[in-house]
Design an enzyme around this catalytic site. Structure first.
Site, PDB file in Angstrom:
ATOM      1  N   LYS A   9       0.828  -1.210   0.000  1.00  0.00           N
ATOM      2  CA  LYS A   9       0.000   0.000   0.000  1.00  0.00           C
ATOM      3  C   LYS A   9       0.864   1.262   0.000  1.00  0.00           C
ATOM      4  CE  LYS A   9      -3.916  -2.142   2.410  1.00  0.00           C
ATOM      5  NZ  LYS A   9      -4.891  -1.932   1.318  1.00  0.00           N
ATOM      6  N   GLU A  25      10.007  10.024   1.955  1.00  0.00           N
ATOM      7  CA  GLU A  25      11.441  10.037   1.682  1.00  0.00           C
ATOM      8  C   GLU A  25      12.029   8.626   1.753  1.00  0.00           C
ATOM      9  OE1 GLU A  25      13.503  12.397   0.799  1.00  0.00           O
ATOM     10  OE2 GLU A  25      12.135  14.114   0.900  1.00  0.00           O
ATOM     11  N   LYS A  55       9.722  -8.639  14.370  1.00  0.00           N
ATOM     12  CA  LYS A  55      10.450  -9.150  15.520  1.00  0.00           C
ATOM     13  C   LYS A  55      10.846 -10.603  15.301  1.00  0.00           C
ATOM     14  CE  LYS A  55       8.753  -6.351  19.398  1.00  0.00           C
ATOM     15  NZ  LYS A  55      10.097  -5.880  19.781  1.00  0.00           N
ATOM     16  N   SER A  87      12.790 -12.580  20.214  1.00  0.00           N
ATOM     17  CA  SER A  87      12.338 -11.306  20.780  1.00  0.00           C
ATOM     18  C   SER A  87      10.879 -11.370  21.204  1.00  0.00           C
ATOM     19  CB  SER A  87      12.534 -10.181  19.760  1.00  0.00           C
ATOM     20  OG  SER A  87      13.890  -9.977  19.480  1.00  0.00           O
ATOM     21  N   LYS A  93       9.745 -10.875  25.098  1.00  0.00           N
ATOM     22  CA  LYS A  93       8.833  -9.796  25.487  1.00  0.00           C
ATOM     23  C   LYS A  93       7.585 -10.356  26.150  1.00  0.00           C
ATOM     24  CE  LYS A  93       6.882  -5.468  23.841  1.00  0.00           C
ATOM     25  NZ  LYS A  93       6.855  -4.495  22.720  1.00  0.00           N
ATOM     26  N   ARG A 121       8.133   1.749   9.064  1.00  0.00           N
ATOM     27  CA  ARG A 121       8.515   3.124   9.383  1.00  0.00           C
ATOM     28  C   ARG A 121       8.552   3.936   8.094  1.00  0.00           C
ATOM     29  NH1 ARG A 121      13.822   3.473  12.441  1.00  0.00           N
ATOM     30  NH2 ARG A 121      12.481   2.729  14.131  1.00  0.00           N
ATOM     31  N   SER A 143      11.566  13.069  26.612  1.00  0.00           N
ATOM     32  CA  SER A 143      12.910  13.017  26.017  1.00  0.00           C
ATOM     33  C   SER A 143      13.032  13.870  24.767  1.00  0.00           C
ATOM     34  CB  SER A 143      13.255  11.569  25.667  1.00  0.00           C
ATOM     35  OG  SER A 143      12.368  11.074  24.667  1.00  0.00           O
ATOM     36  N   GLU A 181       2.172  -2.216  13.116  1.00  0.00           N
ATOM     37  CA  GLU A 181       2.454  -0.886  13.653  1.00  0.00           C
ATOM     38  C   GLU A 181       3.130  -0.044  12.577  1.00  0.00           C
ATOM     39  OE1 GLU A 181       4.486   0.911  17.642  1.00  0.00           O
ATOM     40  OE2 GLU A 181       5.778  -0.302  16.352  1.00  0.00           O
TER      41      GLU A 181
END
Length: 202
Positions: free
Chosen positions: A61, A79, A86, A90, A94, A118, A155, A180
């Site tokens: 997509k 960009e 994972k 991991s 978790k 991302r 932060s 995510e």
């Protein structure tokens, strides 16, 4: 989002599963015999496979949107695009830390960051534009949104996090897979990388 995706569906062997249980949980499972462990292994194998397919769906997509903007609008708000899934180790680690039963169904219900995408954009306006384009698609369901741009972490971390559900069409059923998606500007991504290194390295 550090582990690269290996080509092909991740395989989870019975021996590997047992070793991970011993290493992470300190046992081979609550009273599980070889037959039960084999069923759990097959369940995790299918779970990881469907997450890989869900990740492919979202990446497709995003790629389509990126190419459309590049060829039709002569400008793309994207960009860079990266993805990760994972590792089996991991996921188990978790789940164990959070007290989640080491079963495929329990892990699927409790963890939302097994598969991740991302998207790095040029400007903040591009981030929200991409958000609207993604969640506006009929087969995408927005489960949760965390806007760390409007409300940054102490932060200084900024990013827009979307928890999406997309359908994966398997041979015997349709599976809804959670992926995510993190959207950031180049500057936000640079800061997030520095923060991660400072926190985990120093």
């Amino acid at each position: 989002m550090t582990e690269p995706i290996e080509p092909g569906a991740p395989a989870v062997s019975l021996d590997h599963l047992a070793r991970m249980f011993q290493q992470i949980a300190g046992e081979t499972g609550p009273g599980a015999d070889a037959s039960e462990l084999r069923e759990i292994a097959l369940g995790f194998r299918r779970l990881l496979m469907t997450y890989r397919f869900g990740l492919d769906e979202v990446m497709t997509k995003v790629t389509i949107l990126r190419e459309e903007f590049r060829h039709i609008h002569d400008y793309t708000p994207i960009e860079h695009v990266g993805s990760r899934m994972k590792s089996f180790e991991s996921i188990l680690a978790k789940a164990h830390r959070r007290g989640i039963p080491l079963r495929p169904d329990a892990v699927r219900d409790a963890l939302t960051d097994i598969a991740g995408v991302r998207i790095t954009c040029s400007f903040v306006t591009d981030i929200y534009r991409m958000r609207d384009l993604l969640i506006g698609q009929r087969d995408v369901t927005l489960l949760q949104e965390k806007d760390y741009i409007a409300d940054p972490k102490p932060s200084g971390y900024k990013s827009l996090h979307l928890i999406l559900s997309v359908p994966v069409f398997l041979s015997d059923r349709i599976e809804q897979v959670v992926v995510e998606v993190q959207l950031r500007t180049i500057a936000m991504d640079f800061w997030a990388s520095l923060e991660h290194k400072i926190y985990y390295k120093y």
